[in-house]
Scaffold this active site. Sequence first.
Site, PDB file in Angstrom:
ATOM      1  N   SER A 291       0.842  -1.184   0.000  1.00 24.63           N
ATOM      2  CA  SER A 291       0.000   0.000   0.000  1.00 24.63           C
ATOM      3  C   SER A 291       0.885   1.245   0.000  1.00 24.63           C
ATOM      4  CB  SER A 291      -0.915   0.005   1.224  1.00 24.63           C
ATOM      5  OG  SER A 291      -0.152   0.142   2.412  1.00 24.63           O
TER       6      SER A 291
ATOM      7  N   ASP B 258      -8.591   9.720  -8.055  1.00 24.85           N
ATOM      8  CA  ASP B 258      -8.354   8.640  -7.095  1.00 24.85           C
ATOM      9  C   ASP B 258      -9.344   7.495  -7.296  1.00 24.85           C
ATOM     10  OD1 ASP B 258      -7.286   7.170  -5.060  1.00 24.85           O
ATOM     11  OD2 ASP B 258      -8.123   8.354  -3.440  1.00 24.85           O
TER      12      ASP B 258
END
Length: 611
Positions: free
Chosen positions: A291, A403
């Site tokens: 991540s 995003d």
Amino acid sequence: MLLGTIDARSERKGIASAELFAFLLFLLSQPLLSQQSTPQELFRKNCAGCHGEDARGSAKAPGLAMNQRVAGQSPEQLSAFLAQGNIAGGMPSFSDLSATDRSALGAYLRRLNEGIIVRPPIASQAARKITWGPPQPGDWLTYNGNDSGNRYSPLKEINAANVSSLKLKWIFPIQYFGLETTPLAGDGVLFVTGPNQVFALDALTGSVIWQYSRPASEGMVGDAKLGTNRGVAILRDKVFFVTDDGHLLALDRGTGKLLWETPIAADAEGQHYGGTIAPLIVDDTIIAGVSGADEGIRGFLAAFKPDNGALLWRHWTVPRKGEPGIETWQGKEPITGGGSTWLTGAYDPSSDTLYWSTGNPWPDGDDRDRPGDNLYTDSVLALNPKTGALKWYYQFTPHDAEDRDAAEPDVLVDTAYRGKPSKLLLHADRNGFFYVLDRTNGEVLLAKPFLHRVDWASSIGPDGRPVVKDPHGCPNDAANWDSTAFSPETRLYYLLVLEQCVSKNSGGYPDQQGQRFLRALNIDTGEIVWDVPQPGNARAKTWSGVLATAGGLIFYGQPNGGFAAVDQWNGKTLWRFPTNIFMKASPMTFMVAGRQYVVVAAGPNILCFGL
């Protein structure tokens, strides 16, 4: 009379003076007494009544020894917390203690947790020994229950006819505000995770068999800093776990002992790598991603040997100069171009193909220095699991400016489609389109909006590319990482969605507050078959997943505070348990001793239900 009054006043004045003198003596004695108190005495006087003489907790307050949150704080932070207190949580302020006493007490609490891996409390009786054999039909041995990524279980002891009798069997608390873990189940044992924590639990009682834990790592960002973790992987005698700082651990399945540890990213200098993922086992390989794309990383997926953690291959999701795909980054070289791989993928053994989705490009909200499609962000990658080589890819959102991660489940389904047997990949993307792909080559068979308002693109063209109207249009969060499911009985695809339009150009849309729905889609047409609206306005980071079973049920977490079961065919609610806490996890089901159970994380608790 005057004399009597004067005498009385003098007497009162004398009494007051005596009382004042006694009070001053008391105040003056306090520093002397506190200086003579040892840290242990300070704890016993001020803390033991609630937290226990041994600091392991009581019915009034949690343990302070071997406490993950205490272990992660400095003595100065603990002293400041003592002064502030937590009235809402039932802890008073200790500002009345001297700064010296608070400092000594803070240091004592820190020493109780310093430099240790947290061990489980001493049990009153010997903990059950874990043994294991071949996988059983009722086991749940991988993040989604099977390699296909489809949370559909063949178990049907709990069904539409008896689900109303479902009862809570046990609760297991973990000190964390919002668990996202999916437990694994095998041989009567559940394996669950919290922030840098793994617990082995007795599946019938929820009691701890073993526990592994370490303090939070310093310097983390994003979800890794929050302590988010979604689960473990199991292979033979080992349990595999990814820490917040992106280290892959192998633990002994029977005891929780650390066997080996390796960083997933060999060189993380200048990168914001984190770890939140549940690894995936493919044959004799552990596959894990990273991540951090919201803060800047060069994303990748990697495979490791189970015996010693040696790296087998690494597949980068963002190219460097001279590599395929670099032509889609027409600005600066994307050294930290994003492309996280934090959601567990799927695997097709029939073609020996691994499918993995990737996250957004970076910077996600500023695209001035990255003209082009920005491969291989916001994509699904089809990889050779033995080498990591790319077979094909499909990019859901070229040049993402909002995003729109593609880190949503990729569900593999073998079924008749448009009149012929087909190998499909189902994917409901954050960009608002539901996709049916031919998973043998990535061809788009169907792409249709699954929200009532999708205006960033008018459609997906014949070439598979979106017909963009406004890259900053809506939505940017139609779906998310939480589990989805396909039922072969109904041929419907189930997921939680967010009907919301908040963008730079939203201009007063009536749905700006947002509402979530449990939604069923027809995979042949993409049409919405039924909806279950969720009460209350949508809250951030309250994505809860779904589970389909052969009992005709869909289990799902109601984001604003409930766990429910509905009929697969029509969405009618058949059972509900009020959790009264935001739901952020995906449910699972397993069978042990001939009985089926359903488990879900709710806030800081693992809840287990059965008939």
